[in-house]
Design an enzyme around this catalytic site. Sequence first.
Site, PDB file in Angstrom:
ATOM      1  N   GLY A  42       0.814  -1.209   0.000  1.00  0.00           N
ATOM      2  CA  GLY A  42       0.000   0.000   0.000  1.00  0.00           C
ATOM      3  C   GLY A  42       0.847   1.258   0.000  1.00  0.00           C
ATOM      4  CG  ASN A  44       6.459  -0.237  -1.493  1.00  0.00           C
ATOM      5  OD1 ASN A  44       7.048   0.481  -0.697  1.00  0.00           O
ATOM      6  ND2 ASN A  44       6.698  -1.537  -1.594  1.00  0.00           N
ATOM      7  CG  ASN A 186       2.156 -11.898 -10.451  1.00  0.00           C
ATOM      8  OD1 ASN A 186       1.392 -12.864 -10.328  1.00  0.00           O
ATOM      9  ND2 ASN A 186       3.113 -11.642  -9.575  1.00  0.00           N
ATOM     10  N   GLY A 227       5.181  -7.974 -21.206  1.00  0.00           N
ATOM     11  CA  GLY A 227       4.388  -6.749 -21.156  1.00  0.00           C
ATOM     12  C   GLY A 227       3.169  -6.892 -20.269  1.00  0.00           C
ATOM     13  CG  ASP A 254       4.349  -2.618  -4.566  1.00  0.00           C
ATOM     14  OD1 ASP A 254       3.319  -3.281  -4.796  1.00  0.00           O
ATOM     15  OD2 ASP A 254       5.139  -2.892  -3.649  1.00  0.00           O
ATOM     16  N   GLY A 289      16.035  -0.839  -3.660  1.00  0.00           N
ATOM     17  CA  GLY A 289      14.995  -0.554  -2.679  1.00  0.00           C
ATOM     18  C   GLY A 289      13.616  -0.462  -3.292  1.00  0.00           C
TER      19      GLY A 289
END
Length: 311
Positions: A42, A44, A186, A227, A254, A289
């Site tokens: 959330g 990120n 994904n 893609g 994210d 990161g």
Amino acid sequence: MKQKVVVFGSYVVDLMGRTPHLPVPGETVKGSFFKMGAGGKGFNQAVAAHKTGAEITVITKMGRDSFADVALNVMDELKMPKDGIFFAEDTETGIALILVDENSSENEIVIVPGACATFSEEDTERAAELINGAAYVLLQLEVNQDANERVMKAANQCGAKVIVNTAPYSEVTDEFLAGAYMVTPNEVEAFEMTGVEVKDFDGACRAAEVFHQKGVKVVLITMGSQGVFISDGEERKLVPAFKVNALDTTGAGDAFNGGFLTALSEGRNVWDAAVFANATAALSVQKLGTTPSMPTREEVEEFLHSRGIKE
């Protein structure tokens, strides 16, 4: 004209170490680098949306501890509004243990949600007030699911479109999916939720049809280097990914979701929004990161311009 958007979800502190290879069970590996920073799906996604230009409110929950300060300091630095920050008095801030293979950039992550798994009914009533007037509300599956369900209901009642990033995968009801305007799994999450393997365009089409049958209006499946597949129930397309040299893939999804939310809030259609989001993700994997790797609006525009794409 920008529309108000909300991200409701998790905040955890990322504890990231880079190693020559990811350890197998029972193995201890000497790492080469450690970094602590603000994270959680959330948070990120909210940072990615904020840095790329969205008018955003993030609603999350943390403990009364030094790990909470990591997020608050980031929000001060980025000038993000804090009216959606809730605190647990008796539960610690969540953490994520992240290992990154410094050769392949692959990662392994263990999440301990902590406070962001304790959203109460009172919390979600306060969240509903913040959601009022929003065009889109972005959810993930990293908080207690009953809170997600209450927030979705509140969002739908006030006319906001709910986007569900179905990560990390957990089982949800068909009723919950029916309340979503869009899902953004994904290929692995799409398989787990539909039973359809997503290895190519045809597989994505079949998985999307399962989601549509459950009531989801728009299905977006991120497919790595292939893609992003999108189906709005009538048209289906694969939006190509940008090829870059990845340094750290942690948080790429994210970055994509945050950039996508920004583009939607500016009135772009889903296809154009996916191009903007792909650029956001491509830039993020070139830095270490999670929140520190989220690109600015200027960086995204410069990247798109360099690829011959006009903003």
